[in-house]
Every structure is written in structure tokens, then in C-alpha cells.
Design an enzyme around this catalytic site. Sequence first.
Site, mmCIF file in Angstrom:
data_model
loop_
_atom_site.group_PDB
_atom_site.id
_atom_site.type_symbol
_atom_site.label_atom_id
_atom_site.label_comp_id
_atom_site.label_asym_id
_atom_site.label_seq_id
_atom_site.Cartn_x
_atom_site.Cartn_y
_atom_site.Cartn_z
ATOM 1 N N GLN A 1 0.818 -1.212 0.000
ATOM 2 C CA GLN A 1 0.000 0.000 0.000
ATOM 3 C C GLN A 1 0.852 1.263 0.000
ATOM 4 O OE1 GLN A 1 -0.507 -2.639 2.067
ATOM 5 N NE2 GLN A 1 -2.655 -2.865 2.625
ATOM 6 N N ASP B 1 -6.543 1.203 12.825
ATOM 7 C CA ASP B 1 -7.795 0.541 12.474
ATOM 8 C C ASP B 1 -8.668 0.298 13.700
ATOM 9 O OD1 ASP B 1 -7.887 -0.685 9.438
ATOM 10 O OD2 ASP B 1 -5.872 -0.228 10.136
#
EC number: 5.3.1.23
Length: 354
Positions: free
Chosen positions: A200, A241
Site C-alpha cells: 500500500q 484501524d
Amino acid sequence: MTASSHDTVRALEWADEALYLLDQRRLPEAEAYRCCRDAPAVAAAIAEMVVRGAPAIGIAAAYGAALAARTAWREHGAGWAAAMADDLEALRRSRPTAVNLAWALARMEARAAELPAGEDPTPALLAEAHAVHAEDVAANRRMGRSGAGLIQPGSGVLTHCNTGSLATGGLGTALGVIRTAWADGRLERVFADETRPWLQGARLTAWELAADGIPVALLADGAAPALMRSGAVDWVVVGADRIAANGDVANKIGTYGLALAAREHEVRFMVVAPAATIDPQTPDGEAIPIETRGAEEVLSAGGHRIAPAGEGVGAWNPVFDVTPAGLVDVLVTERGVVHQPDAEGIARLVAEGG
């Protein structure tokens, strides 16, 4: 120069009565959008990582709930509330670690419970999803300004995974801080880990920064401690997260190692996340569910097998790890900044938000 001059990317868009998601699996080679016209399509897009990043997942889930209500009303009329339950559960199961998903669905369900059974719930729930989206855009800007103000001019920053516009509704969380600090002239160098196994950092963060005219140097994940030792890094800035009640942080695998290296080399460590990422019901990092994915993601790269084929070669592929609160110097949210976050600081932040 303002942060908005470095804010040109959007991962989610509602148009033509559907949710359009920039397919992040295909970046940087192709900019392609997936059109989602019902909740199962949104759930599949989340599970398949077409859309990723905790805030963006939450926004997508909110729109998915609105689509579930639309389908249920069209097919079941006044029985729409019960009829949409299966779609909501599919959305809930699509990614287990990102607490923003569960938060967004709970918010949508609470709004749905206020609506009369005999009226089409779609307009009200779509308006709620738009509100979730707009609030995230505004929160990104507040976090960007708060976090950037902590960074001294002339600094070098290192980030991990992707925490920008592709992972949120707007400027980004950690990357929003970096964008704002760059626009303010505070940064001399921006570094990004490649972030195996999905890369990513290489595919997404580098693409975003290049699109916004911010130079970035990529490095292999394992090179980060040596970079810190060189003195080139003053801050590690990452997203989250899920944040437990005691301040432990679940983030992309590799974050824990960065925090350990940062502490060893006296590099400051900043976590940037919306308050919705805080989960007061999870007491500590040990209680956070950690998603694991298939071995092939580690055994391959770019669709090509890089490990020996055949029996005897497997892989361990956790998507996230947990960084203890004691390794975090500062937590930045849209509600405020907490230095040396712990259970008391997290509880105060949650209480301030009602």
C-alpha cells in the site's frame, strides 16, 4: 500554500444513485471505479480490498446500509427493517478488525430504528450516509491541522501503509497531517514504507503524494530502523484501524516494529485516527480481533509466485499488529490531542465526545 492544494484524490463517490469506489487493487497502473448498486456489492468490495482503510470502510458501509434499505423497501415494503438484516450482517462480516465499520453500521441501524415502517427509509438513510462522509472530510482537516502543529520545521517523517484520501473520505489521517505539514513548509523529507504484502505504501501512498506534488522516498519495510538510526526521521506518523480503551493501537502489520525502532532511536511516534476508531468496549490490544488473510498474498508479489511452489512452504499473513500504548507519544483525533495516551486519556477523549 494550503493543505487543500495537496488534496486532489477521492476514493468514494455517490453518483447516479450508486456508490462508486476507486479500485485500489489496480493502482497505480489503472484508475478504475467499481459501481455498487446494492449492499452485497459493497460488502464484496470491502472484503476484496477494492476499498480499504478504516474510515473509508466505515463510509462505504454506511452507504451500503442505505442501499440495503433501498432494496428492502422495494422488495418488502413495510417489512423493510427485518428484510435488510441479512445485508447488514454481510457488511458487518466483511472486515473484522476495522472498528469504523461496526461504528458506522450501528449509527445507520440507530437511524433506521427511528423511521416509520410505512415510509421509504432510503432518503433518510442516504442522508445519514452522506453525513458520515461529510463528517469524515471535516475531521480529516482538523486532524491534519492539529498533527502538523506538533512537527517542527525542517523535519523528516516516515509513514506506513496508506492513510490518505484513499483510506478516508477526504484529506487523510496520518497522510493528512503530512499533507498539511508539507503545505506549511514544515517538512524537508517524506519517507514511506513499501508495506508488504499488499504494498500500500508503494502503490497507494506514493501515488497519492505524487498526484499532489509532494516528493516521497520509498523504502523496504525492513530498512526503516536503519533510516531512523541515520537521523533522517524525526517523526513516525501512522493511522489506526482500532484503538483499545487503554490506548493500544491496531494498525497495518509492521507498525509495532516501527514503534519499537522509533523508541530505540528517540524518534517520536504519532497515531492519527478519527475518534470513531476508539473502541471503549475493547479493554486492550490483546482483545482486538486480528484479521488474517490467505498465504498466497505473502508467497506472491504482483500476481507472480516468488516463493518455492509445492508442499512445505506456507505463510503467516496477519493483516494487523498491535502497538502498546506505551510506545505512542501522541494520539491525534478530530476531538483533540492526547499525549502519552493511556486509559485515563482515552476515557476523557471519549467522554468529551458524548
